[in-house]
Design a protein around this motif. Structure first.
Motif, PDB file in Angstrom:
ATOM      1  N   ASP A   1       0.832  -1.196   0.000  1.00  0.00           N
ATOM      2  CA  ASP A   1       0.000   0.000   0.000  1.00  0.00           C
ATOM      3  C   ASP A   1       0.871   1.252   0.000  1.00  0.00           C
TER       4      ASP A   1
ATOM      5  N   GLU B   1       1.181   4.243  -2.890  1.00  0.00           N
ATOM      6  CA  GLU B   1       1.059   5.674  -2.639  1.00  0.00           C
ATOM      7  C   GLU B   1       2.094   6.451  -3.446  1.00  0.00           C
TER       8      GLU B   1
ATOM      9  N   GLN C   1      -5.391   3.632  -8.593  1.00  0.00           N
ATOM     10  CA  GLN C   1      -6.106   4.009  -7.376  1.00  0.00           C
ATOM     11  C   GLN C   1      -6.972   2.855  -6.883  1.00  0.00           C
TER      12      GLN C   1
ATOM     13  N   ARG D   1      -4.767   0.217  -5.356  1.00  0.00           N
ATOM     14  CA  ARG D   1      -4.295   0.608  -4.027  1.00  0.00           C
ATOM     15  C   ARG D   1      -5.387   0.394  -2.987  1.00  0.00           C
TER      16      ARG D   1
END
Length: 96
Positions: free
Chosen positions: A21, A25, A64, A67
């Motif tokens: 994760d 980012e 996105q 994630r």
């Protein structure tokens, strides 16, 4: 599967997913910079096609979503680990 193996597997999953994760980012920051660059080139200079712009947008939003899925899976693995540790403590007669 014994409890030690379950705990080890859950810990490894949670640690790996939550670390991934953090990597997502950073990747999203880079992807956003590329996306903004493509948009600027398309809008101001007409150097990019609308198809290229939409492809970059699609890739960014796909990252996105990946994630979010990774973060969710990591948090679920962490919650399962906490649940297993709680069941171990009950089995050992420890108070929590």
């Amino acid at each position: 599967m014994c409890i030690r193996d379950r705990l080890r597997t859950l810990h490894q999953s949670a640690t790996t997913l939550l670390a991934r994760d953090a990597e997502f980012e950073q990747l999203l920051k880079e992807s956003d910079a590329v996306r903004r660059g493509f948009f600027d080139q398309w809008y101001q200079m007409g150097r990019r096609s609308l198809f290229e712009l939409l492809a970059v947008e699609s890739e960014h939003y796909g990252l996105q979503a990946s994630r979010l899925n990774t973060r969710y899976d990591g948090l679920v693995a962490s919650a399962r680990l906490r649940g297993e540790v709680g069941s171990l403590a009950r089995w050992l007669g420890l108070r929590g």
